[in-house]
Scaffold this active site. Structure first.
Site, PDB file in Angstrom:
ATOM      1  N   ARG A   1      78.068 -20.530 -26.835  1.00 18.67           N
ATOM      2  CA  ARG A   1      79.162 -19.627 -27.205  1.00 18.67           C
ATOM      3  C   ARG A   1      80.411 -19.860 -26.370  1.00 18.67           C
ATOM      4  O   ARG A   1      81.460 -19.275 -26.634  1.00 18.67           O
ATOM      5  CB  ARG A   1      78.697 -18.165 -27.125  1.00 18.67           C
TER       6      ARG A   1
ATOM      7  N   ASN B   1      70.164  -2.462 -18.317  1.00 21.79           N
ATOM      8  CA  ASN B   1      69.695  -3.460 -17.356  1.00 21.79           C
ATOM      9  C   ASN B   1      70.807  -4.468 -17.069  1.00 21.79           C
ATOM     10  O   ASN B   1      71.273  -5.161 -17.966  1.00 21.79           O
ATOM     11  CB  ASN B   1      68.473  -4.173 -17.948  1.00 21.79           C
TER      12      ASN B   1
HETATM   13  C1  UD1 Z   1      68.961 -10.008 -20.430  1.00 21.66           C
HETATM   14  C2  UD1 Z   1      67.929  -8.913 -20.207  1.00 21.66           C
HETATM   15  C3  UD1 Z   1      68.548  -7.576 -20.648  1.00 21.66           C
HETATM   16  C4  UD1 Z   1      69.807  -7.325 -19.841  1.00 21.66           C
HETATM   17  C5  UD1 Z   1      70.779  -8.496 -19.972  1.00 21.66           C
HETATM   18  C6  UD1 Z   1      71.909  -8.327 -18.990  1.00 21.66           C
HETATM   19  C7  UD1 Z   1      65.721  -9.917 -20.531  1.00 21.66           C
HETATM   20  C8  UD1 Z   1      64.605 -10.089 -21.453  1.00 21.66           C
HETATM   21  N1  UD1 Z   1      66.767  -9.201 -20.995  1.00 21.66           N
HETATM   22  O1  UD1 Z   1      69.208 -10.054 -21.825  1.00 21.66           O
HETATM   23  O2  UD1 Z   1      67.641  -6.514 -20.408  1.00 21.66           O
HETATM   24  O3  UD1 Z   1      70.431  -6.118 -20.251  1.00 21.66           O
HETATM   25  O4  UD1 Z   1      70.119  -9.735 -19.674  1.00 21.66           O
HETATM   26  O5  UD1 Z   1      72.879  -9.289 -19.209  1.00 21.66           O
HETATM   27  O6  UD1 Z   1      65.660 -10.357 -19.402  1.00 21.66           O
HETATM   28  N2  UD1 Z   1      67.353 -17.661 -19.236  1.00 21.66           N
HETATM   29  C9  UD1 Z   1      66.673 -18.791 -18.894  1.00 21.66           C
HETATM   30  N3  UD1 Z   1      65.652 -19.201 -19.669  1.00 21.66           N
HETATM   31  C10 UD1 Z   1      65.267 -18.522 -20.779  1.00 21.66           C
HETATM   32  C11 UD1 Z   1      65.981 -17.377 -21.142  1.00 21.66           C
HETATM   33  C12 UD1 Z   1      67.020 -16.948 -20.343  1.00 21.66           C
HETATM   34  O7  UD1 Z   1      66.998 -19.426 -17.898  1.00 21.66           O
HETATM   35  O8  UD1 Z   1      64.320 -18.964 -21.414  1.00 21.66           O
HETATM   36  C13 UD1 Z   1      68.471 -17.211 -18.406  1.00 21.66           C
HETATM   37  C14 UD1 Z   1      69.799 -17.351 -19.105  1.00 21.66           C
HETATM   38  O9  UD1 Z   1      70.406 -18.564 -18.759  1.00 21.66           O
HETATM   39  C15 UD1 Z   1      70.601 -16.199 -18.559  1.00 21.66           C
HETATM   40  C16 UD1 Z   1      69.545 -15.164 -18.232  1.00 21.66           C
HETATM   41  O10 UD1 Z   1      68.310 -15.847 -18.145  1.00 21.66           O
HETATM   42  O11 UD1 Z   1      71.242 -16.564 -17.348  1.00 21.66           O
HETATM   43  C17 UD1 Z   1      69.481 -14.036 -19.256  1.00 21.66           C
HETATM   44  O12 UD1 Z   1      69.092 -14.554 -20.523  1.00 21.66           O
HETATM   45  P1  UD1 Z   1      69.710 -14.044 -21.868  1.00 21.66           P
HETATM   46  O13 UD1 Z   1      69.020 -14.716 -22.973  1.00 21.66           O
HETATM   47  O14 UD1 Z   1      71.192 -14.118 -21.788  1.00 21.66           O
HETATM   48  O15 UD1 Z   1      69.245 -12.512 -21.839  1.00 21.66           O
HETATM   49  P2  UD1 Z   1      69.912 -11.303 -22.563  1.00 21.66           P
HETATM   50  O16 UD1 Z   1      69.478 -11.265 -23.969  1.00 21.66           O
HETATM   51  O17 UD1 Z   1      71.348 -11.262 -22.293  1.00 21.66           O
END
Ligand code: UD1
Ligand code: CA
Length: 451
Positions: free
Chosen positions: A18, A173
């Site tokens: 994005r 969160n």
């Molecule tokens: C996540 C939280 C949500 C919170 C929000 C805050 C979870 C399940 N949800 O949601 O509760 O309100 O952040 O911004 O944790 N990442 C990885 N590997 C993965 C998935 C994610 O490294 O397989 C990293 C991403 O790069 C990112 C972070 O984890 O830095 C959060 O992942 P993202 O998919 O953005 O979570 P949200 O849906 O935003």
């Protein structure tokens, strides 16, 4: 708390599509420093004794940046993107070594402050097994909601999995989590992926802790600490917040700014007290300014050092390696690169000074160019103490001008000049008396040539 060991797990495997960019998201910059670097410095200042950076499969550039900022950090790879809990599992071998505190931090949240991370750690030393940063955004859509009963955090419900009643909860969160190191692996191992996104959610650790009779708590933090970046617009908003923080810190440290909102700083800009910065000045990375220096409007400085009481600009450009001495003057439309400009030296107008030393008290006249580049290589110019370079001169490097020497205006200097001598490198002036009036009469007679 100092004696508690702490492992920081920094999740940097974000895809970043994005951002509409070929650059990985966490390598974008705020205050001229990558998002990842901001987060790594914050966890370090929060007392993390070890750090694992979880990167995606083709993220060598991210791994390199992590190694540059935190040479002791370990890099772990998350090959498939199966969720935040799965990403933390990539740090498993570090988790198995055993730590008191585990901090999980997202690398796209650059404004997180060390004191905020310490608050989460303090909740662990106060008896919690899981501590989660909660905040109240203007629009909670998309965030996980914190379900709190009394002082206990019961569960986190991701937006997609939440009921209408749960979606009405405002406390969300922020993504920062601290886990008791003795419980972390057992909790992580129990997390499944039975949810809307079929992902392994780290947030499920909260309900699992409650099931196991462990305490989970929410710690309220400032929105800015958990400001996540997914788009270029959010990057710009975050930059604006960060600039406000830098300006406020500079003002608090005794810097005078007439219009702070028009001054742009870098994360590493160092300004001493009693520095004055006029409106519209841009500090690139690596600038240090000593006290009583004045940076006039519309100046742009990068990797430069400005000595005490020096006057810079307006419209000055200081490029990498510019070292300006005490009470020296760099005036309008003067560019300095890789040059030592000693105490009290002056270049008041329209000059280029590159790959050089300019001695104490020397004067560089308007329009002087240090010709440092011959199309193939760069060469040095040395101007001695108290030398005077007449206006519109070209100093063709390599060349040196002795202490106290004079260079006549308009000279092209190709050979070194001994101290205290005068060098003239220009065509001698010729006078042709009456030439102009002869020209005018010939023109009047319909001819062209007056010679
Ligand atoms: C996540 C939280 C949500 C919170 C929000 C805050 C979870 C399940 N949800 O949601 O509760 O309100 O952040 O911004 O944790 N990442 C990885 N590997 C993965 C998935 C994610 O490294 O397989 C990293 C991403 O790069 C990112 C972070 O984890 O830095 C959060 O992942 P993202 O998919 O953005 O979570 P949200 O849906 O935003
Ligand atoms: Ca996110």
């Amino acid at each position: 708390m100092a004696e508690r060991t702490c492992l920081a797990v920094v999740l940097a495997a974000g895809e970043g599509t994005r951002m509409q960019s070929s650059v990985p998201k966490v390598l974008h910059q705020v205050g001229n420093e990558t998002l990842l670097a901001h987060v790594l410095r914050a966890v370090d200042r929060a007392g993390a004794t070890d750090c694992v950076v979880v990167v995606g499969p083709d993220h060598d550039a991210v791994a390199q940046e992590a190694a540059r900022v935190s040479p002791n950090a370990t890099i772990a790879r998350q090959i498939e993107r199966l969720g935040t809990a799965h990403a933390v599992q990539a740090a498993r071998s570090a988790l198995e070594r055993g730590f008191d505190d585990i901090l999980v931090v997202f690398a796209d949240t650059p404004l997180v402050r060390p004191e905020t991370l310490m608050k989460l750690r303090a909740a662990l030393s106060g008896g919690a097994a899981v501590a989660v940063a909660g905040f109240t955004p203007a629009d909670p859509a998309g965030y996980g909601r914190l379900i709190v009963e009394g002082d206990t955090l019961i569960a986190i419900r991701e937006h997609n999995d939440a009921s209408a009643a749960e979606r009405a909860i405002r406390l969300c969160n922020g993504g920062l989590m601290a886990l008791d190191g003795r419980q972390a692996l057992a909790l992580l191992d129990r997390i499944g992926n039975a949810n809307a996104k079929k992902e392994f959610y780290l947030t499920d650790a909260v309900a699992l802790a409650n099931d196991a009779g462990l305490l989970a708590v929410a710690v309220e933090v400032d929105h800015d600490d958990v400001r996540g970046i997914n788009t270029k617009a959010q990057l710009a908003e975050t930059e604006a917040v960060f600039q406000q923080r830098l300006r406020q810190a500079a003002l608090d440290a005794g810097v005078t700014m007439i219009a702070p909102d028009t001054v742009f700083l870098s994360a590493d800009t160092k300004l001493a007290r009693d520095v004055t910065i006029e409106p519209y000045v841009v500090f690139g990375p690596g600038v240090t300014v000593e006290s009583h220096a004045v940076i006039h409007s519309f100046s742009h400085l990068t990797e430069a050092h400005i000595g005490e009481g020096a006057l810079i600009g307006p419209f000055a450009r200081l490029r990498p390696g510019a070292r300006i001495g005490r009470r020296a003057k760099i005036g309008n439309f003067v560019e300095v690169k890789q040059a030592e400009f000693e105490d009290g030296a002056k270049a008041n107008h329209l000059a280029y000074i590159g790959d050089a030393r300019v001695g104490e008290g020397a004067n560089i006249g308007a329009g002087t160019i240090f010709c440092n580049y011959d199309g193939a290589g760069k060469h040095r110019t040395d101007v001695g103490k108290g030398a005077f370079i007449g206006s519109n001169s070209s100093l063709v490097a390599p060349v040196s001008i002795g202490d106290g020497a004079y260079i006549g205006s308009g000279s092209v200097i190709t050979e070194s000049v001994p101290p205290d001598s005068l060098a003239l490198g220009r065509i001698r002036q010729v006078i042709k008396e009456g030439w102009a009036s002869r020209l005018r009469s010939l023109k009047a007679a319909g001819k062209k040539d007056a010679s």
